[in-house]
Design an enzyme around this catalytic site. Sequence first.
Site, PDB file in Angstrom:
ATOM      1  N   ARG A 173     -55.396  28.684  18.470  1.00  0.00           N
ATOM      2  CA  ARG A 173     -54.834  27.367  18.818  1.00  0.00           C
ATOM      3  C   ARG A 173     -53.373  27.494  19.232  1.00  0.00           C
ATOM      4  O   ARG A 173     -52.912  26.800  20.131  1.00  0.00           O
ATOM      5  CB  ARG A 173     -54.974  26.415  17.635  1.00  0.00           C
ATOM      6  N   HIS A 205     -58.796  25.579   5.245  1.00  0.00           N
ATOM      7  CA  HIS A 205     -58.443  25.932   6.622  1.00  0.00           C
ATOM      8  C   HIS A 205     -59.382  25.195   7.565  1.00  0.00           C
ATOM      9  O   HIS A 205     -60.592  25.131   7.334  1.00  0.00           O
ATOM     10  CB  HIS A 205     -58.572  27.444   6.820  1.00  0.00           C
TER      11      HIS A 205
END
Length: 470
Positions: free
Chosen positions: A275, A252
Amino acid sequence: MFSTILDDDMSSKCAIVVGSGLAGLSAASQLVKHNVPVRVLERAAKPGGNSIKASSGINGAPTNFQLFAEPGDAFYSDTVLSAGKRMSSFTTERENLIKTLTEGSAGAVHWLVEERGVDLSKVAQLGGHSYARTHRGAGPPPGFAIISALMKSLKKSPLFHLQTSCTVTKVLQEKKRVIGVEYIDPNGNYEELHGPVIFASGGFGGDAKGLLAQYRPDLAGYPSTNDPRPGTQPLLTEAGAQLIDMDSVQVHPTGFVDPADPTSPLKFLAAEVLRGEGGILLLNGKRFINELNTRENVANAITSTSSTSELPRQWEVQLVLDEATYNAAKSHVDFYLFKGLMRKTTISELSVEALETFKSYAITISDNTEDPLGRKFFGNWALKEPTPESVVYVGTVTPIIHYTMGGVLINEKSEALTKDSKRIEGVWSAGEITGGIHGGNRLGGSSLLECVVFGRIAGDQCAQYLNTGK
């Protein structure tokens, strides 16, 4: 000391679930629904597994919470595209699993909302998705909210029994049929528990010296979101199960580097929803990647640069939110602020390069021009005239080992399969212990989804097996 609990006679109608994460609790919920007693064995001291820490949400399409309708095959296509080159092998099996996952997604969200009372009314678009379909609520992170709701419901039933601090050591078989498990109880005693088994014991992202070292030695030294503990896939291979995609380990791109303990190998995930709602990534003050690209591509963009530390191996990337993005993800960010993983500051405290980056980004959004890095969805970002005094929220992040896509090959009925693709009688698998669904990259929001979809299927299939003997 060695003791046996229950008899192998299927008339006892007791099912065993190994693991109390979302997959295990989803399976247990279905078993209880079918009036089947269920014993859940959890190796940790508390239930919930990694699921309880999940923070971005659960995918679902189509649902009433989505603001924009999407084509019926869009989620399936996005998942196939994300799986990448892995689709060239076991193609039929993968297509069936992905079809089951995506077509069952709306029902999974409906079940959690309508039958378990979970708030999943907010929807965001995460990396690799062509539409906004990742659901979460306005309150606590979705993993905690979902696990709490399922535990509350299950505790009401006298058919549900949870035992923590238990380590399963062996799958018991008789004439190739699984009849139970051997485990070590909290007092160190070896015990046997008989009945059909559902394995929902998670992945091997924390097995640094075991399965990770065997299949991905190149990831040695990377920090992880997983507690250090052995993977459980070998328990099922000893029972004849086939493994698939074991070298597909998801790194990740955003795990928080805690300023209070920057060298800790265990990191807290910076949710992808940050995000998705508008946050951007800066390396040396500049954007360097479309933040909504797949996790694999964003992580690769970071790791292609020089690391700032080797033990653990990590980088220093800034995750930045403006005030509008903060408000959109407030429940998450407030928690990160409380933990000291993010801070409220101004652009002047970042860098001269950062200010220029914000100005350029603002022009792209205001003038509706093409983003040089290819980002097409900007979430809630509203900082149109950045100045040195503009308020931003920032945290330092680094790529981390997060999720293992590989595991035991299953079919669309959650049945564990042998090397010749035959089902192993008496055992099912669901969640991160399985492989074949995600291929080379998992889409954000699909881990909770696969737990619900395949966990419920496993519970239904196990109940049918007990009630009919088939």
